[in-house]
Design a protein around this motif. Structure first.
Motif, short mmCIF file in Angstrom:
data_model
loop_
_atom_site.label_atom_id
_atom_site.label_comp_id
_atom_site.label_asym_id
_atom_site.label_seq_id
_atom_site.Cartn_x
_atom_site.Cartn_y
_atom_site.Cartn_z
N MET A 21 -5.73 6.73 -1.96
CA MET A 21 -6.16 7.91 -1.22
C MET A 21 -5.75 7.81 0.25
O MET A 21 -5.30 8.78 0.85
CB MET A 21 -7.66 8.11 -1.34
CG MET A 21 -8.06 8.78 -2.64
SD MET A 21 -9.84 8.92 -2.84
CE MET A 21 -10.23 10.14 -1.58
N MET A 22 -5.93 6.58 0.83
CA MET A 22 -5.55 6.38 2.22
C MET A 22 -4.05 6.62 2.39
O MET A 22 -3.60 7.22 3.34
CB MET A 22 -5.90 4.95 2.66
CG MET A 22 -7.35 4.79 3.07
SD MET A 22 -7.84 3.07 3.14
CE MET A 22 -6.72 2.44 4.38
N HIS A 23 -3.32 6.11 1.38
CA HIS A 23 -1.88 6.28 1.41
C HIS A 23 -1.54 7.77 1.38
O HIS A 23 -0.69 8.24 2.12
CB HIS A 23 -1.30 5.55 0.19
CG HIS A 23 0.19 5.57 0.15
ND1 HIS A 23 0.96 5.04 1.15
CD2 HIS A 23 1.05 6.05 -0.78
CE1 HIS A 23 2.23 5.19 0.84
NE2 HIS A 23 2.32 5.81 -0.32
N GLU A 24 -2.27 8.48 0.52
CA GLU A 24 -1.99 9.91 0.37
C GLU A 24 -2.33 10.70 1.63
O GLU A 24 -1.74 11.74 1.89
CB GLU A 24 -2.77 10.48 -0.81
CG GLU A 24 -1.98 10.34 -2.11
CD GLU A 24 -2.77 10.82 -3.31
OE1 GLU A 24 -2.20 10.76 -4.40
OE2 GLU A 24 -3.92 11.24 -3.15
N LEU A 25 -3.30 10.18 2.40
CA LEU A 25 -3.68 10.89 3.62
C LEU A 25 -2.49 10.98 4.56
O LEU A 25 -2.35 11.93 5.31
CB LEU A 25 -4.84 10.15 4.32
CG LEU A 25 -6.23 10.44 3.78
CD1 LEU A 25 -7.26 9.61 4.50
CD2 LEU A 25 -6.57 11.92 3.94
N ALA A 26 -1.65 9.94 4.52
CA ALA A 26 -0.49 9.94 5.39
C ALA A 26 0.62 10.83 4.84
O ALA A 26 1.55 11.16 5.53
CB ALA A 26 0.04 8.52 5.54
N GLU A 27 0.47 11.21 3.57
CA GLU A 27 1.49 12.03 2.97
C GLU A 27 1.02 13.47 2.89
O GLU A 27 -0.13 13.78 3.13
CB GLU A 27 1.80 11.53 1.55
CG GLU A 27 2.48 10.19 1.56
CD GLU A 27 2.58 9.61 0.15
OE1 GLU A 27 2.14 10.29 -0.78
OE2 GLU A 27 3.08 8.49 0.04
N ARG A 28 1.92 14.32 2.50
CA ARG A 28 1.55 15.73 2.35
C ARG A 28 1.35 16.04 0.88
O ARG A 28 1.93 15.39 0.01
CB ARG A 28 2.63 16.60 2.95
CG ARG A 28 2.76 16.29 4.44
CD ARG A 28 3.53 17.29 5.22
NE ARG A 28 3.29 17.04 6.65
CZ ARG A 28 2.83 17.96 7.48
NH1 ARG A 28 2.56 19.18 7.05
NH2 ARG A 28 2.64 17.68 8.75
N VAL A 29 0.53 17.01 0.61
CA VAL A 29 0.18 17.32 -0.77
C VAL A 29 1.17 18.30 -1.38
O VAL A 29 1.39 19.39 -0.84
CB VAL A 29 -1.24 17.93 -0.82
CG1 VAL A 29 -1.62 18.31 -2.24
CG2 VAL A 29 -2.24 16.98 -0.21
N ALA A 30 1.78 17.88 -2.48
CA ALA A 30 2.72 18.75 -3.18
C ALA A 30 1.94 19.78 -3.99
O ALA A 30 0.92 19.45 -4.60
CB ALA A 30 3.60 17.91 -4.10
N THR A 31 2.40 21.01 -3.99
CA THR A 31 1.69 22.07 -4.71
C THR A 31 2.52 22.56 -5.90
O THR A 31 3.72 22.71 -5.80
CB THR A 31 1.45 23.29 -3.78
OG1 THR A 31 1.24 22.82 -2.47
CG2 THR A 31 0.26 24.07 -4.25
N LYS A 32 1.82 22.81 -7.00
CA LYS A 32 2.48 23.35 -8.19
C LYS A 32 2.47 24.86 -8.15
O LYS A 32 1.42 25.47 -7.95
CB LYS A 32 1.73 22.91 -9.45
CG LYS A 32 2.23 21.61 -10.03
CD LYS A 32 1.56 21.39 -11.37
CE LYS A 32 1.96 20.05 -11.95
NZ LYS A 32 1.23 19.75 -13.17
N SER A 33 3.61 25.47 -8.40
CA SER A 33 3.65 26.93 -8.52
C SER A 33 3.00 27.35 -9.83
O SER A 33 2.89 26.54 -10.76
CB SER A 33 5.09 27.42 -8.49
OG SER A 33 5.65 27.18 -7.22
N VAL A 34 2.60 28.61 -9.90
CA VAL A 34 1.91 29.12 -11.10
C VAL A 34 2.75 28.89 -12.36
O VAL A 34 2.23 28.51 -13.41
CB VAL A 34 1.59 30.62 -10.92
CG1 VAL A 34 1.01 31.20 -12.20
CG2 VAL A 34 0.59 30.81 -9.77
N LEU A 35 4.05 29.07 -12.23
CA LEU A 35 4.94 28.92 -13.39
C LEU A 35 4.83 27.53 -14.02
O LEU A 35 4.89 27.39 -15.25
CB LEU A 35 6.39 29.19 -12.96
CG LEU A 35 7.43 29.25 -14.05
CD1 LEU A 35 7.16 30.41 -15.01
CD2 LEU A 35 8.83 29.40 -13.47
N PHE A 36 4.67 26.49 -13.19
CA PHE A 36 4.58 25.13 -13.73
C PHE A 36 3.34 24.99 -14.63
O PHE A 36 3.37 24.30 -15.64
CB PHE A 36 4.50 24.09 -12.60
CG PHE A 36 5.70 24.07 -11.69
CD1 PHE A 36 6.94 24.47 -12.14
CD2 PHE A 36 5.57 23.64 -10.38
CE1 PHE A 36 8.05 24.45 -11.29
CE2 PHE A 36 6.67 23.61 -9.53
CZ PHE A 36 7.91 24.02 -9.98
#
Ligand SMILES: [Fe+2]
Ligand SMILES: [Fe+2]
Length: 256
Positions: A21-36
């Motif tokens: 989670m800490m690692h992810e805080l430094a990263e940006r969150v990838a978002t899934k489009s509706v189609l996925f």
């Protein structure tokens, strides 16, 4: 003893999760489009407002997804082949067969590009999608042929030895009938001046599923160079009507 081991494992797991989670805080969150999600039978969309309320320190991805191969600043079609297309074998084998059969470069390029819709983007109506992606950059005959191979695939032409593919009987069942819009496009393509270019895609397509054949993308770099108008700014950063499609391939998980 067992209990102790179990507890330790849980604790280790908690540490690992916290670290992740800490690692992810430094990263940006990838978002899934509706189609996925629709591919999993779900119609749903991430609620950005809700997500930010629960994760105020996180930001959404607005550029390259670090899980995917990096693209250069000014990507070429070849960069997309290497970094975004899930499989090259079929495209390369089709193009190699067209070359071997002595067809001109337009036909070879059409064969090389005919299924990029499937290889990179989406299966449904792949001929139409693929044609739209390449339309601004190739001769009109090439994109027309890629569009129309979608319909022509389902109709035989004994004059060039093309039969309805047995593979379609296996894949879709013997009673599958193409939808009316496919029949309509076939009927109009039949009398078009470029009919044979689209038909040749099918002819060189059907024998192109040899998993052992080795064809190299390098063999086609010159043909692409001569017949695909590479935009100076990079494919996707130009202002063509399909540039956004290439950008979406580059950044499929951007928030907007
Ligand atoms: Fe196809
Ligand atoms: Fe194909």
């Amino acid at each position: 003893m067992n209990e102790h081991v179990h507890t330790a494992t849980l604790s280790e797991r908690a540490d690992a999760i916290e670290e992740k989670m800490m690692h992810e805080l430094a990263e940006r969150v990838a978002t899934k489009s509706v189609l996925f999600g629709m591919a999993d039978g779900k119609i749903e969309m991430l609620n950005g407002f809700e997500f930010k309320k629960n994760n105020p320190d996180k930001f959404f991805l607005m550029g390259a997804d670090p899980r995917l191969p990096a693209m250069p600043a000014k990507p070429t079609l070849i960069d997309f082949f290497k970094n975004r297309f899930a499989s090259l074998n079929h495209l390369l084998q089709s193009a190699a067969l067209a070359l071997k059969n002595g067809h001109d470069e337009k036909v070879v390029l059409a064969c090389l590009l005919h299924d990029i819709g499937v290889a990179s983007f989406i299966r449904c109506d792949h001929g139409y999608w693929g044609a739209q992606m390449i339309e601004p950059y190739v001769d009109a005959e090439v994109s027309w042929a890629v569009r129309m191979h979608q319909a022509l695939r389902f109709f035989p032409d004994p004059s060039v030895g093309y039969e309805y593919p047995q593979m379609y009987v296996n894949n879709f069942g013997a009673d599958y009938k193409p939808e009316p819009y496919i029949v309509r496009d076939y009927e109009s393509a039949k009398n078009h001046k470029w009919y044979m270019t689209a038909r040749l895609i099918c002819v060189n397509d059907i024998y192109s599923f040899d998993p052992n054949a080795k064809v190299n993308l390098d063999d086609f770099v010159d043909i692409v160079g001569r017949n695909f108008r590479q935009p100076e700014e990079g494919l996707g950063f130009d202002d063509s009507p399909s540039a956004h499609m290439w950008r979406t391939l580059m950044w499929p998980t951007r928030y907007l």
